[in-house]
Design a protein around this motif. Structure first.
Motif, PDB file in Angstrom:
ATOM      1  N   MET A   1       2.279 -11.205  -4.355  1.00 54.16           N
ATOM      2  CA  MET A   1       3.151 -11.014  -3.647  1.00 54.16           C
ATOM      3  C   MET A   1       2.866  -9.476  -2.895  1.00 54.16           C
ATOM      4  O   MET A   1       2.525  -8.597  -3.554  1.00 54.16           O
ATOM      5  N   PRO A   2       3.042  -9.581  -1.487  1.00 51.35           N
ATOM      6  CA  PRO A   2       2.785  -8.235  -0.932  1.00 51.35           C
ATOM      7  C   PRO A   2       3.953  -7.441  -0.787  1.00 51.35           C
ATOM      8  O   PRO A   2       5.155  -7.833  -1.009  1.00 51.35           O
ATOM      9  N   GLY A   3       3.821  -6.067  -0.955  1.00 45.32           N
ATOM     10  CA  GLY A   3       4.916  -5.093  -1.051  1.00 45.32           C
ATOM     11  C   GLY A   3       4.124  -3.616  -0.660  1.00 45.32           C
ATOM     12  O   GLY A   3       3.166  -3.268  -0.392  1.00 45.32           O
ATOM     13  N   LYS A   4       5.469  -2.768  -0.826  1.00 48.91           N
ATOM     14  CA  LYS A   4       4.986  -1.232  -0.393  1.00 48.91           C
ATOM     15  C   LYS A   4       5.484  -0.619  -1.545  1.00 48.91           C
ATOM     16  O   LYS A   4       6.696  -0.754  -1.878  1.00 48.91           O
ATOM     17  N   ILE A   5       4.966   0.385  -2.147  1.00 51.14           N
ATOM     18  CA  ILE A   5       5.381   1.305  -3.224  1.00 51.14           C
ATOM     19  C   ILE A   5       6.264   2.425  -2.414  1.00 51.14           C
ATOM     20  O   ILE A   5       6.007   3.125  -1.585  1.00 51.14           O
ATOM     21  N   VAL A   6       7.575   2.279  -3.022  1.00 52.66           N
ATOM     22  CA  VAL A   6       8.824   3.169  -2.305  1.00 52.66           C
ATOM     23  C   VAL A   6       8.862   4.284  -3.534  1.00 52.66           C
ATOM     24  O   VAL A   6       9.623   5.160  -3.099  1.00 52.66           O
ATOM     25  N   LYS A   7       8.525   4.197  -4.686  1.00 52.54           N
ATOM     26  CA  LYS A   7       8.848   5.283  -5.679  1.00 52.54           C
ATOM     27  C   LYS A   7       7.851   5.230  -6.763  1.00 52.54           C
ATOM     28  O   LYS A   7       7.504   4.062  -6.969  1.00 52.54           O
ATOM     29  N   GLN A   8       7.440   6.427  -7.342  1.00 56.19           N
ATOM     30  CA  GLN A   8       7.059   6.470  -8.624  1.00 56.19           C
ATOM     31  C   GLN A   8       7.622   7.231  -9.574  1.00 56.19           C
ATOM     32  O   GLN A   8       8.143   8.436  -9.285  1.00 56.19           O
ATOM     33  N   LEU A   9       7.844   6.714 -10.851  1.00 52.73           N
ATOM     34  CA  LEU A   9       8.552   7.768 -11.868  1.00 52.73           C
ATOM     35  C   LEU A   9       7.722   7.724 -13.089  1.00 52.73           C
ATOM     36  O   LEU A   9       7.255   6.283 -13.517  1.00 52.73           O
ATOM     37  N   SER A  10       7.022   8.537 -13.486  1.00 52.33           N
ATOM     38  CA  SER A  10       6.026   8.545 -14.480  1.00 52.33           C
ATOM     39  C   SER A  10       4.856   7.530 -14.348  1.00 52.33           C
ATOM     40  O   SER A  10       4.039   7.684 -13.052  1.00 52.33           O
ATOM     41  N   ASN A  11       4.640   6.631 -15.006  1.00 57.19           N
ATOM     42  CA  ASN A  11       3.768   5.335 -14.923  1.00 57.19           C
ATOM     43  C   ASN A  11       4.151   4.231 -14.265  1.00 57.19           C
ATOM     44  O   ASN A  11       3.376   3.258 -14.140  1.00 57.19           O
ATOM     45  N   PHE A  12       5.437   4.318 -13.916  1.00 57.18           N
ATOM     46  CA  PHE A  12       6.043   2.961 -13.136  1.00 57.18           C
ATOM     47  C   PHE A  12       6.141   3.219 -11.682  1.00 57.18           C
ATOM     48  O   PHE A  12       6.366   4.245 -11.019  1.00 57.18           O
ATOM     49  N   TYR A  13       5.635   2.069 -10.994  1.00 59.58           N
ATOM     50  CA  TYR A  13       5.762   1.988  -9.672  1.00 59.58           C
ATOM     51  C   TYR A  13       6.714   1.051  -9.403  1.00 59.58           C
ATOM     52  O   TYR A  13       6.939  -0.029  -9.547  1.00 59.58           O
ATOM     53  N   TYR A  14       7.756   1.347  -8.129  1.00 58.10           N
ATOM     54  CA  TYR A  14       8.620   0.414  -7.763  1.00 58.10           C
ATOM     55  C   TYR A  14       8.390   0.001  -6.292  1.00 58.10           C
ATOM     56  O   TYR A  14       7.978   0.860  -5.245  1.00 58.10           O
ATOM     57  N   VAL A  15       8.150  -1.196  -6.170  1.00 62.86           N
ATOM     58  CA  VAL A  15       7.373  -1.947  -5.203  1.00 62.86           C
ATOM     59  C   VAL A  15       8.409  -2.684  -4.309  1.00 62.86           C
ATOM     60  O   VAL A  15       9.308  -3.612  -4.982  1.00 62.86           O
ATOM     61  N   GLU A  16       8.560  -2.649  -3.087  1.00 60.59           N
ATOM     62  CA  GLU A  16       9.800  -3.232  -2.148  1.00 60.59           C
ATOM     63  C   GLU A  16       8.771  -4.432  -1.579  1.00 60.59           C
ATOM     64  O   GLU A  16       7.879  -4.350  -1.110  1.00 60.59           O
ATOM     65  N   THR A  17       9.383  -5.489  -1.772  1.00 55.44           N
ATOM     66  CA  THR A  17       9.162  -6.948  -1.321  1.00 55.44           C
ATOM     67  C   THR A  17      10.049  -7.546  -0.441  1.00 55.44           C
ATOM     68  O   THR A  17      11.163  -7.101  -0.569  1.00 55.44           O
ATOM     69  N   ALA A  18       9.536  -8.679   0.117  1.00 49.92           N
ATOM     70  CA  ALA A  18      10.704  -9.554   0.868  1.00 49.92           C
ATOM     71  C   ALA A  18      11.940 -10.063   0.004  1.00 49.92           C
ATOM     72  O   ALA A  18      12.683 -10.480   0.464  1.00 49.92           O
TER      73      ALA A  18
END
Length: 295
Positions: A1-18
């Motif tokens: 699934m394509p997306g964009k990383i919008v936030k990083q906290l520690s080792n977690f990445y929050y990816v915005e998708t459709a």
């Protein structure tokens, strides 16, 4: 699934998708490749069931990336500088401009606290004459804020600057819904508290904006350097003169005989302040060895 990383906290990445935002971990293969995902990266992810973590699998090609702030795929970099408390440092500003120019990110100069400094127009003129957009933030004049919004429309933008310059305050004025934390400037230290704890992209004006932690001059020194052969091309007002020097291929534009850039400084076409920054930056990197560049 394509997306964009919008936030990083520690080792977690929050990816915005459709279909929404997913919390992901980066695959271990990135560590082997000695790369890390960045906020702003366009990525491909795998969304698993509740028993397994979602993963960032692929980082798509970047058009640029910055170390400080740690962001990828930027269109605009708003460089926020206060005229007082803390006072603007032209060398630090010019270093950041040069890094943005090297990365082909358009720098926009933002001056804050101008009501406390009657001479702010002298600083603004230096950068306007060099070919940059300069925004003067007078809190009584909403027109300047509309200029910022117009520039940001449909772009990925970041606001960066030393702690205490009013960066988060400015973003709150532009986007009250963000409700970003702000901090007062320490009179003793001459700087503010680090009030932004992580890098995050927010959806605004048909694009994204990042609020990023402030940086100190020491942290800036640890960032990517602009090397001596690249440096003249990162001062855009130098460009019309670079092929007019007597010794085109060997001119350092510092104190060289027959240098067209130095003549332009004497003629008033290039600001002495900007050239002084260039010389200071050139002297910092002129003797770097190849192994030092790879550190």
């Amino acid at each position: 699934m394509p997306g964009k990383i919008v936030k990083q906290l520690s080792n977690f990445y929050y990816v915005e998708t459709a279909s929404g935002v997913y919390e992901c971990k980066a695959r271990g293969s990135f560590r082997q490749q000695k790369i890390s995902p960045l906020v702003g990266d366009d990525v491909e992810i795998t969304v698993n069931d509740g028993d397994h973590e979602n993963t960032v699998d692929v980082i798509l090609p970047r058009k640029n990336a910055l170390v400080r702030p740690a962001l990828a795929n930027l269109d605009l970099l708003f460089l926020v500088n206060s005229m007082v408390d803390p006072k603007i440092n032209p060398l630090i500003l010019d270093k950041l401009i040069a890094i943005a120019e090297k990365k082909e990110i358009e720098p926009v100069i933002v001056l804050t606290k101008v009501d406390l400094c009657p001479d702010y127009q002298e600083v603004a003129s230096i950068y306007q004459n060099a070919g940059f957009t300069v925004i003067v933030c007078d809190y009584q004049n909403s027109e300047e804020y509309r200029k910022i919004l117009d520039l940001m429309r449909g772009k990925v933008s970041a606001f960066s600057g030393n702690t205490g310059v009013g960066k988060s305050t400015l973003l709150n004025r532009l986007f009250p819904e963000l409700q970003l934390a702000t901090g007062e400037t320490s009179k003793k230290l001459g700087r503010g508290r680090h009030t932004t704890r992580h890098c995050e992209l927010f959806r605004v004006e048909g694009g994204y904006v990042a609020d990023t932690p402030g940086f100190s001059s020491l942290e800036l020194e640890r960032c990517e350097k602009v090397y001596k052969e690249e440096l003249p091309y990162c001062f855009r007002e130098f460009l019309p003169y670079l092929d007019r020097c007597r010794f085109v291929n060997n001119c350092a534009h510092v104190n060289d005989k027959g240098c067209a850039v130095l003549q332009a400084v004497k003629d008033g076409a290039i600001s002495p302040s900007r050239h002084n920054s260039y010389v200071a930056m050139y002297n910092e990197v002129k003797d770097l060895k190849e192994w030092e560049r790879k550190k």
